[in-house]
Enzyme design. Structure first.
Site, PDB file in Angstrom:
ATOM      1  CD  GLU A   1      77.493  60.205  23.958  1.00  0.00           C
ATOM      2  OE1 GLU A   1      77.926  59.052  24.152  1.00  0.00           O
ATOM      3  OE2 GLU A   1      76.559  60.714  24.607  1.00  0.00           O
TER       4      GLU A   1
ATOM      5  CD  GLU B   1      73.657  57.024  23.959  1.00  0.00           C
ATOM      6  OE1 GLU B   1      73.532  56.223  24.903  1.00  0.00           O
ATOM      7  OE2 GLU B   1      74.711  57.100  23.291  1.00  0.00           O
TER       8      GLU B   1
HETATM    9  O1  AHR Z   1      80.054  58.684  26.755  1.00  0.00           O
HETATM   10  C1  AHR Z   1      79.651  57.677  27.629  1.00  0.00           C
HETATM   11  C2  AHR Z   1      78.174  57.322  27.490  1.00  0.00           C
HETATM   12  O2  AHR Z   1      77.964  56.733  26.247  1.00  0.00           O
HETATM   13  C3  AHR Z   1      77.198  58.478  27.493  1.00  0.00           C
HETATM   14  O3  AHR Z   1      76.813  58.858  28.772  1.00  0.00           O
HETATM   15  C4  AHR Z   1      76.025  57.922  26.744  1.00  0.00           C
HETATM   16  O4  AHR Z   1      75.309  58.911  26.066  1.00  0.00           O
HETATM   17  C5  AHR Z   1      76.629  56.880  25.833  1.00  0.00           C
HETATM   18  O5  AHR Z   1      75.964  55.673  25.918  1.00  0.00           O
END
Ligand code: AHR
Length: 503
Positions: free
Chosen positions: A295, A176
């Site tokens: 994610e 990210e």
């Molecule tokens: O999964 C939780 C968090 O969400 C992770 O660390 C990050 O990559 C995202 O913002």
């Protein structure tokens, strides 16, 4: 009584989307909250093995049949010194962990995680730190994990008791990096440059690896989809995938609108595909870039609780969402969306796996249990391997606050030729009524109905706890299959898995 609402579908084995890459059923373990400490690793637990891994958790992860697990972050990786987590445990430093403002003990690191992943039959998707660090730390870590021996870092691995290289194939170039919250946040040009140069160095160390570049953290980022376009303008030829992240919540308590949110995910995927293909055309490239949705989940229940957590503690209960029944439905629809894009989405990671926004929960030194979202994830992972077939669906629709023409029925079909099995995944989003879906499955000659699994509950807010599983699937779905016509009654707000086979 016959259902008033009806949908129609044609399921023809010739309408192939693509072979499902099993890695779309991946997951994620970050050094965050109780995912590692108290989750997968807890030497004090009575059921832990000789390495301190909880065997009850290993068994639950195996039930999910998770093929690949991303590690060690997440936001955590952007401040992580991987060297802190290898070598004798008693010499490993305790550090301030800035992403989540906790204390990291480094009791578990790269080698132990690789050991654990083997125990659950999963591959590792390793992320490198492009926040506080860069090319040098990344290429050294890769030499440590993948080089056979005879060099400083590979011999260090051997001295730590790991003679054979780990041969980790999939690597994420940071996490990210578009997000202002990220340690070492970068503009798209800054990130594109470092991603390209890190990729070059890593592929010199081991040309067999595959690399994932960061895309946008969600569709609401002001830089989406420019961030992807600029990053890939720099690094298109050096990387193999672009990542997507997305979490949804039902803050407004509007279930109809909430259950439609996979339409946003569909739009996200289509936009990133277009962006990749635009850069491909711009560069006159022969390579097609695929997507890693590394994610995704529901995440909102724990937001307020997390604000109360004291900083600088070890493994506090962070991001512990207790999922309800409606969350399981949206998770089911998100899995269906991946299957509908099986030609371009080749990896996806349910974030996360244990305790932290997870399908599996544990008590410290106590019990473990399955959250509601465990079930659609397990069904898709276990039955959704084969060829994704495009169902031609005509469904009644509704409008919600943010979406128009939302089909009440979401559907994906997977055909496993070797096993002679067809699995139809469907969600009925109607809050009041069951819907009959009539499907023409005549191309699957000689197939019979083997089971119709249903996840349903009268209470959209029902949750599972350590002592009570309020939301569990049953096998009493109402379906018939006669002369190639499958008639299925899908209860209001339900997740359905209809399985056909030949034997
Ligand atoms: O999964 C939780 C968090 O969400 C992770 O660390 C990050 O990559 C995202 O913002």
């Amino acid at each position: 009584m016959a259902d008033l609402l009806k949908a129609k579908m044609i399921v023809d084995k010739n309408y192939e989307i693509a072979k499902v890459d099993e890695r779309i059923y991946g997951s994620f373990i970050e050094h965050l909250g109780r995912a590692v400490y108290g989750g997968i690793y807890e030497p004090e637990h009575p059921d832990s093995d000789e390495q301190g891994f909880r065997t009850d958790v290993i068994d639950l992860v195996k039930e999910l049949n998770v093929p690949i697990i991303r590690y060690p972050g997440g936001n955590f990786v952007s401040g992580y010194n991987w060297e802190d987590g290898v070598g004798p445990k008693e010499e490993r430093p305790r550090r301030l962990e800035l992403a989540w403002r906790t204390i990291e003990t480094n009791e578990l690191g790269t080698n132990e995680f690789v050991d654990w992943a083997k125990k659950v039959n999963a591959e590792v998707m390793m992320a490198v730190n492009l926040g506080t660090r860069g090319i040098d730390a990344a290429r050294n870590l890769l030499e440590y994990t993948n080089h056979p021996g005879g060099t400083y870092w590979s011999d260090l691995r051997k001295s730590h008791g790991y003679e054979a290289p780990h041969n980790i194939k999939t690597w994420c170039l940071g996490n990210e990096m578009d997000g202002p919250w990220q340690i070492g946040h970068k503009t798209a040009h800054e990130y594109g440059r470092i991603a390209k140069e890190t990729a070059k160095a890593m592929k010199l160390v081991d040309p067999t690896i595959e690399l994932v570049a960061c895309g946008s953290s969600n569709t609401n980022m002001p830089t989406f989809p420019e961030y992807e376009a600029i990053t890939l303008d720099h690094a298109y030829e050096e990387v193999d995938y672009i990542s997507l992240h997305q979490y949804y919540g039902n803050h407004a308590n509007d279930p109809g609108n909430y259950l439609a949110k996979n339409m946003d995910m569909d739009h996200f995927i289509k936009t990133v595909i277009s962006t990749c293909d635009y850069i491909k055309a711009k560069h006159r490239s022969k390579k097609t870039l695929n997507l890693s949705f590394d994610e995704w989940n529901v995440w909102y229940h724990s937001n307020e609780e997390d604000k109360k957590i004291e900083p600088w503690t070890v493994a506090p209960p962070q991001l512990e969402d207790h999922y309800n029944f409606e969350d399981a439905l949206l998770v089911g629809s998100m899995l269906i969306t991946f299957l509908q894009h099986a030609d371009r989405v080749k990896m996806a990671c349910l974030a996360q796996l244990v305790n932290v926004i997870a399908p599996i929960m544990t008590e410290n030194t106590g019990r473990s249990w399955k959250q509601t979202i465990f079930y659609p994830y397990m069904h898709a992972s276990v039955y959704g391997r084969g060829i994704s077939i495009k169902p031609i669906l005509t469904s009644p629709k509704y409008d919600s606050k943010d979406y128009t023409d939302v089909p009440y029925i979401d559907s994906a079909v997977v055909y496993n030729e070797e096993k002679e099995e067809v699995t139809i995944f469907m969600v009925n989003k109607n809050l009041e009524e069951s819907i009959t879906v009539s499907s023409d499955v005549r191309s699957f000659e000689g197939y019979r109905l083997s089971e119709h699994i249903v996840l349903e509950n009268d209470d959209l807010k029902a949750v599972n706890t350590a002592s009570h599983q309020a939301v569990t699937p049953h096998g009493n779905g109402q379906s018939t299959l006669e002369e190639g016509m499958l008639e299925a009654s899908l209860p209001k707000t339900s997740w359905n898995v209809i399985r056909l086979n030949k034997s």
